[in-house]
Design a protein around this motif. Structure first.
Motif, mmCIF file in Angstrom:
data_model
loop_
_atom_site.group_PDB
_atom_site.id
_atom_site.type_symbol
_atom_site.label_atom_id
_atom_site.label_comp_id
_atom_site.label_asym_id
_atom_site.label_seq_id
_atom_site.Cartn_x
_atom_site.Cartn_y
_atom_site.Cartn_z
ATOM 1 N N LYS A 1 73.998 10.430 84.953
ATOM 2 C CA LYS A 1 74.767 10.955 83.818
ATOM 3 C C LYS A 1 74.071 10.583 82.510
ATOM 4 O O LYS A 1 73.978 11.409 81.586
ATOM 5 N N HIS B 1 72.444 13.040 79.852
ATOM 6 C CA HIS B 1 72.818 12.976 78.437
ATOM 7 C C HIS B 1 71.572 13.104 77.556
ATOM 8 O O HIS B 1 71.568 13.849 76.570
ATOM 9 N N ASP C 1 78.860 7.874 75.339
ATOM 10 C CA ASP C 1 79.919 8.189 76.299
ATOM 11 C C ASP C 1 79.442 9.359 77.170
ATOM 12 O O ASP C 1 79.151 10.434 76.671
ATOM 13 N N VAL C 2 79.367 9.109 78.479
ATOM 14 C CA VAL C 2 78.878 10.159 79.381
ATOM 15 C C VAL C 2 79.947 10.614 80.371
ATOM 16 O O VAL C 2 79.653 11.337 81.332
ATOM 17 N N GLU C 3 81.180 10.214 80.130
ATOM 18 C CA GLU C 3 82.248 10.522 81.079
ATOM 19 C C GLU C 3 82.495 12.027 81.235
ATOM 20 O O GLU C 3 82.944 12.489 82.274
ATOM 21 N N ASP C 4 82.208 12.797 80.185
ATOM 22 C CA ASP C 4 82.467 14.240 80.252
ATOM 23 C C ASP C 4 81.384 15.009 81.008
ATOM 24 O O ASP C 4 81.545 16.204 81.267
ATOM 25 N N ILE C 5 80.289 14.330 81.329
ATOM 26 C CA ILE C 5 79.222 15.009 82.075
ATOM 27 C C ILE C 5 79.646 15.159 83.528
ATOM 28 O O ILE C 5 79.963 14.178 84.201
ATOM 29 N N LYS C 6 79.677 16.371 84.012
ATOM 30 C CA LYS C 6 80.145 16.650 85.368
ATOM 31 C C LYS C 6 79.025 16.381 86.370
ATOM 32 O O LYS C 6 78.065 17.148 86.459
ATOM 33 N N THR D 1 76.258 7.299 87.691
ATOM 34 C CA THR D 1 76.262 6.807 86.308
ATOM 35 C C THR D 1 74.870 6.885 85.698
ATOM 36 O O THR D 1 74.700 7.349 84.561
#
Length: 344
Positions: free
Chosen positions: A124, A128, A30-35, A121
């Motif tokens: 990100k 990660h 899950d990479v959604e939290d990477i700004k 994406t």
């Protein structure tokens, strides 16, 4: 074994089905939290807008806004350092082909949001796995078909004129000067895969000088493609990642065992004479010596290295992506992959 690999339309059909219904990659992190929110700077539009201001003022404005990229554009991409920025701009502004090319690039790439989304994406995922990576500034430009994805100090360029697609009015002229096996990839869907590959090859994992055997080069290229597997959208086809046609990809899948047998029979893996092994690594319409009627895929060593690395990661699930990319022992990867495809 014969020096040619037999080809069959029936086998190709079933291979295509296998590709279509192949299993997905393992669940991704899950990479959604990477700004991160990548925005592509439109140098192509800014240089055209500068026509109204004149070469001198535009030169100053572009130098201030684009820094290193603008200097490279003037001195390396469209110029060679013999002329100043205003002189180069003056020539470009009087060139109708330059105006037409910018017009068409702006039409094809009117909205960069989908590309920006896919780039965001991909990077990100890269962040990660490699948090210390500095994400470059992405700059869209037109150069008259000089370069597709240059990398410079703090930036990556996107040569829009080299992604216009086969419907472009410039495409027939391109095909006359650039081999079809390369020019057919000058299409929008290749933008993000080519940028990801270029960043991986030039910024993250440059090839080592000491990797001279065919096997070491196969594994290096295979790791790059596996890295692309992990960071690109899962909908990106393998054919686009490696630059094959669907038919070439099907041919490889059908005759994987025969290709491997050919490499074994001719004892190619540990050859170091680049003149002899480059045929299995370089771009081309096909691979000489394999396949009937020139129907083989090119750069078979690259494709086979990819399959070996995929098999290695499947057989060794404890190995992380970072550990894979850091592993320098190509023979270790080959042996631990248990790679032994069957011949048809």
């Amino acid at each position: 074994m014969n020096n040619t690999v037999k080809f069959s339309q029936i086998y190709l059909f079933f291979a295509a089905l296998l590709i279509l219904f192949s299993c997905k990659q393992n669940k991704r992190p899950d990479v959604e939290d990477i700004k991160l929110d990548i925005s592509i700077a439109r140098f192509d539009r800014d240089i055209v807008a500068g026509m109204a201001k004149g070469p001198a003022q535009t030169d100053a404005d572009l130098a201030k806004k684009y820094g290193n990229f603008y200097q490279d554009y003037i001195n390396r991409i469209v110029g060679n350092g013999a002329y100043s920025g205003p002189e180069i701009l003056d020539v470009l502004y009087q060139d109708q082909a330059f105006k037409d090319l910018n017009h068409d690039a702006d039409s094809v790439f009117k909205n960069m949001a989908p590309i920006e989304k896919d780039l965001t994406t991909a990077f990100k995922y890269i962040k990660h796995y490699y948090p210390e990576v500095n994400v470059p500034k992405f700059i869209a430009f037109v150069s008259g078909f000089e370069v597709q994805a240059p990398v410079g100090d703090g930036y990556m360029g996107i040569g829009l004129d080299m992604f216009l697609g086969k419907d472009s009015r410039f495409y027939p002229a391109i095909v006359r000067n650039v081999p079809m096996y390369l020019s057919r990839r000058f299409s929008p869907e290749y933008v993000v895969p080519r940028l990801a590959e270029t960043f991986a090859r030039e910024e993250l994992f440059p090839e080592r000088d000491e990797d001279r055997t065919l096997l070491s080069k196969m594994i290096h290229n295979g790791k790059i493609l596996y890295f692309m597997d992990q960071v690109l959208d899962e909908k990106v086809p393998d054919s686009v990642k490696i630059g094959y046609t669907d038919q070439q990809l099907g041919w490889c899948s059908t005759y994987e065992g025969n290709i491997w047998g050919y490499f074994m029979e001719h004892e190619l893996l540990f050859k170091t004479d680049y003149q002899k092994i480059q045929v299995y690594l370089s771009e081309g319409p096909f691979t000489p010596g394999l396949g009937e009627k020139n129907q083989s895929a090119p750069k078979l060593g690259v494709w086979m290295g990819w399959q070996i690395v995929r098999k290695y990661m499947k057989e060794n699930p404890e190995v992380t992506l970072q550990a894979l990319m850091a592993e320098r022992d190509a023979e270790k990867i080959l042996h631990a992959s248990k790679y032994k495809p069957r011949q048809k």
